[in-house]
Design an enzyme around this catalytic site. Structure first.
Site, short mmCIF file in Angstrom:
data_model
loop_
_atom_site.label_atom_id
_atom_site.label_comp_id
_atom_site.label_asym_id
_atom_site.label_seq_id
_atom_site.Cartn_x
_atom_site.Cartn_y
_atom_site.Cartn_z
N GLU A 1 0.85 -1.18 0.00
CA GLU A 1 0.00 0.00 0.00
C GLU A 1 0.89 1.24 0.00
O GLU A 1 2.04 1.19 0.41
CB GLU A 1 -0.92 0.02 1.23
CG GLU A 1 -1.93 -1.11 1.25
CD GLU A 1 -2.91 -1.00 2.41
OE1 GLU A 1 -2.95 0.07 3.06
OE2 GLU A 1 -3.62 -1.98 2.66
N HIS B 1 -1.94 3.24 8.37
CA HIS B 1 -3.00 2.24 8.23
C HIS B 1 -2.52 1.00 8.97
O HIS B 1 -1.64 0.29 8.48
CB HIS B 1 -3.26 1.94 6.76
CG HIS B 1 -4.32 0.88 6.55
ND1 HIS B 1 -4.44 0.17 5.38
CD2 HIS B 1 -5.30 0.41 7.37
CE1 HIS B 1 -5.43 -0.68 5.48
NE2 HIS B 1 -5.97 -0.56 6.69
#
Length: 215
Positions: free
Chosen positions: A34, A87
């Site tokens: 990511e 995250h």
């Protein structure tokens, strides 16, 4: 393919706006990666130094995806702050949230003149992943959680507060007291299918005074 961020920027600027973005490298312990990105309006905000991916201390691996740190300042105002976006991995959310205090301390060393630090992102800070009422290094006098436990930040039937904005004490005098969840489905009249096609999370926000910062 690396096309998503430029495409989003082009769409945002299609009305004549002047947004830019910075992005981290692709992060993750596995083949699944990511990226973090900050999009910012250059007419109101300036990036004051390059973004930094948090360098985990040698011999440690506290984050599945290391936080991405960046300093911004308001144009024509005095407010500036260092942002720390993360995250967390759902299976290790508690451990990663507890490790964020060390990231703030690292950031203080990089920006010693700064007093305002803002931790934000999908922390998975609720449900089976994290005891939102439990003890954590991120709940003490130094930190204020602007997105509190009573918000629902998910678009599906779940009622959980995964996404958070947490500020250090220095930023509290610049905070207007207004923070919340942007219900884009209500704002734009979207049905549930259309809403979930956009995201399974709502954006969260907080509003700060731009002319009261003393540091």
């Amino acid at each position: 393919s690396g096309t998503a961020l430029p495409a989003l920027l082009a769409a945002v600027n299609a009305d004549g706006s002047d947004y830019a973005y910075i992005a981290s490298e692709r992060l993750g312990r596995t083949s699944s990666k990511e990226q973090y990105a900050y999009f910012y309006d250059q007419s109101t905000v300036v990036l004051t130094a390059p973004g930094i991916t948090y360098p985990e201390p040698e011999g440690t691996d506290p984050f599945h995806r290391q936080p991405f740190i960046a300093p911004f300042a308001a144009c024509g105002g005095t407010f500036d702050a260092v942002y720390i976006v993360v995250h967390t991995d759902p299976d290790e959310a508690t451990e990663e949230i507890d490790a964020l205090d060390a990231v703030v301390e690292y950031s203080r060393g990089i920006y010693p003149a700064e007093q305002d630090f803002i931790v934000l992102g999908d922390l998975n800070a609720d449900g089976s992943y994290f005891d939102e009422d439990g003890a954590t290094t991120m709940r003490c006098e130094e930190y204020t959680w602007l997105i509190t436990n009573d918000f629902d930040t998910t678009t599906k039937s779940t009622d959980v507060t995964y996404d958070r904005i947490i500020i250090t004490g220095g930023a509290s005098t610049d905070y207007t007291g207004e923070a919340g969840v942007f219900r884009f489905d209500t704002a734009y009249g979207l049905n549930q299918t259309m809403t979930e096609a956009v995201s399974d999370h709502y954006p969260v926000y907080a509003i700060f005074w731009t002319g009261r910062d003393g540091d």
